[in-house]
Design a protein around this motif. Sequence first.
Motif, PDB file in Angstrom:
ATOM      1  N   ASP A   1      38.693  31.119  35.471  1.00  0.00           N
ATOM      2  CA  ASP A   1      39.290  32.415  35.179  1.00  0.00           C
ATOM      3  C   ASP A   1      40.574  32.147  34.395  1.00  0.00           C
ATOM      4  O   ASP A   1      40.974  30.987  34.216  1.00  0.00           O
ATOM      5  N   ILE A   2      41.221  33.180  33.911  1.00  0.00           N
ATOM      6  CA  ILE A   2      42.366  32.971  33.021  1.00  0.00           C
ATOM      7  C   ILE A   2      43.558  32.324  33.737  1.00  0.00           C
ATOM      8  O   ILE A   2      44.206  31.434  33.162  1.00  0.00           O
TER       9      ILE A   2
ATOM     10  N   GLU B   1      43.731  42.927  31.197  1.00  0.00           N
ATOM     11  CA  GLU B   1      44.650  42.100  31.990  1.00  0.00           C
ATOM     12  C   GLU B   1      44.503  40.624  31.649  1.00  0.00           C
ATOM     13  O   GLU B   1      45.497  39.900  31.535  1.00  0.00           O
ATOM     14  N   LYS B   2      43.263  40.178  31.474  1.00  0.00           N
ATOM     15  CA  LYS B   2      43.033  38.780  31.118  1.00  0.00           C
ATOM     16  C   LYS B   2      43.655  38.468  29.758  1.00  0.00           C
ATOM     17  O   LYS B   2      44.318  37.442  29.587  1.00  0.00           O
TER      18      LYS B   2
ATOM     19  N   ASN C   1      33.424  35.094  34.487  1.00  0.00           N
ATOM     20  CA  ASN C   1      34.657  35.862  34.651  1.00  0.00           C
ATOM     21  C   ASN C   1      34.968  36.734  33.445  1.00  0.00           C
ATOM     22  O   ASN C   1      35.714  37.704  33.561  1.00  0.00           O
ATOM     23  N   LEU C   2      34.368  36.426  32.286  1.00  0.00           N
ATOM     24  CA  LEU C   2      34.515  37.287  31.113  1.00  0.00           C
ATOM     25  C   LEU C   2      33.386  38.298  31.017  1.00  0.00           C
ATOM     26  O   LEU C   2      33.617  39.486  30.760  1.00  0.00           O
TER      27      LEU C   2
ATOM     28  N   ARG D   1      40.069  45.191  33.447  1.00  0.00           N
ATOM     29  CA  ARG D   1      40.161  43.782  33.857  1.00  0.00           C
ATOM     30  C   ARG D   1      40.245  42.864  32.642  1.00  0.00           C
ATOM     31  O   ARG D   1      40.986  41.875  32.653  1.00  0.00           O
TER      32      ARG D   1
END
Length: 395
Positions: free
Chosen positions: A314-315, A150-151, A338-339, A147
């Motif tokens: 989020d990103i 992806e970010k 989210n990180l 994940r």
Amino acid sequence: MIITSLLDTDLYKFTMMQVVLHHFPAAQVEYRFKCRTEGVDLVPYIDEIRDEIRQLCGLRFSDSELEYLRQMRFIKSDFIDFLDLFHLNEKYLEITPSPKDNGEIEIVFRGPWLHTILFEIPVLAIVNEIYFRNTQRQPAYDEGRERLREKIGLLSGRPGFEDCKIADYGTRRRFSREWHEEVILTLKRQLGEQFAGTSNVYYALKHGLTPLGTMAHEYLQACQALGPRLRDSQIFGFEMWAKEYRGDLGIALSDVYGMKAFLRDFDMYFCKLFDGARHDSGDPFEWGERLLQHYQDNRVDARTKTMIFSDGLDIPKVIQLYERFRDRCRLAFGVGTNLTNDLGYQPLQIVIKMVRCNGQPVAKLTDSPGKNMCEDEAYLAYLRQVFEIAPAPAQ
């Protein structure tokens, strides 16, 4: 031991603490813990939490940690001298099962603001890590790494996004200390200059990153009790901040009373004096447009000012905000849960908020009503009246 350094907290705790030392050393406060995630039973972990907090209270600042703080241009020598003597004291803290017998726990800090202000962030990190190490005994770190990749891929190498930078704001709700550090090192290695730094002072020192932060809600809330008049408490808070930092650390928090009340108080003087403002509730796109218009109305070039977004980012939302506001102002993005807690599990929505100062209730009335945390309805009604805030619509 989960917390091994008193620097393992957010920078704004130290910047606010210095203001407390110099201007409000006698203030008495009360903080309360709340878990907003329904159906979470934290009672079985009370003894573990108590034990970790006991170890937290045994920590002291090392000489090298104090020297690191001393090198920050806005930290004053007498504050370092105070920190050299400082430790957290367990006598100011109570942790018990909720009398509602519903799996919730009550954590309360009561005492001098100067001696309780550093409890919040490490205690939240302790609760998070204890909960997840008991409920997820084999953490899905591979899922978390995928994940995170992806970010990073959404930002890294994206044409025209070289100035789109993110910072780590995730200490309080991190999955674990180990995972937090891995996330930070991965971001540093793979994002390069697009990784602006971290709010965590310990990891900033350890890994040569920029520590980030100014003020939090508790500061402006406390000013409700410490200022000369409730209606002027936000103005009082900004003026005392400017008196302490003389133009440094110039990001104003905008959502203690909602954006309308903030803009009413954030006049031309503050527009020019402060470097920008931070968004932490409500619609971020609407907030940004209103702030840009406010700068224009006050004959301030918004391109010289910074807008910081930090509310549940989020990103993908970072990218949307960057696309909307790029070239119109300076931008910064603080990404938290989210990180540091995205491994496929539901993160805990836990907070610790100041609820009283010098014996009277204090509260925030943000543009996200679910974030409010005050049980004194009479005070909330009075606060709305004083700041001309309409009551939240019935659900």
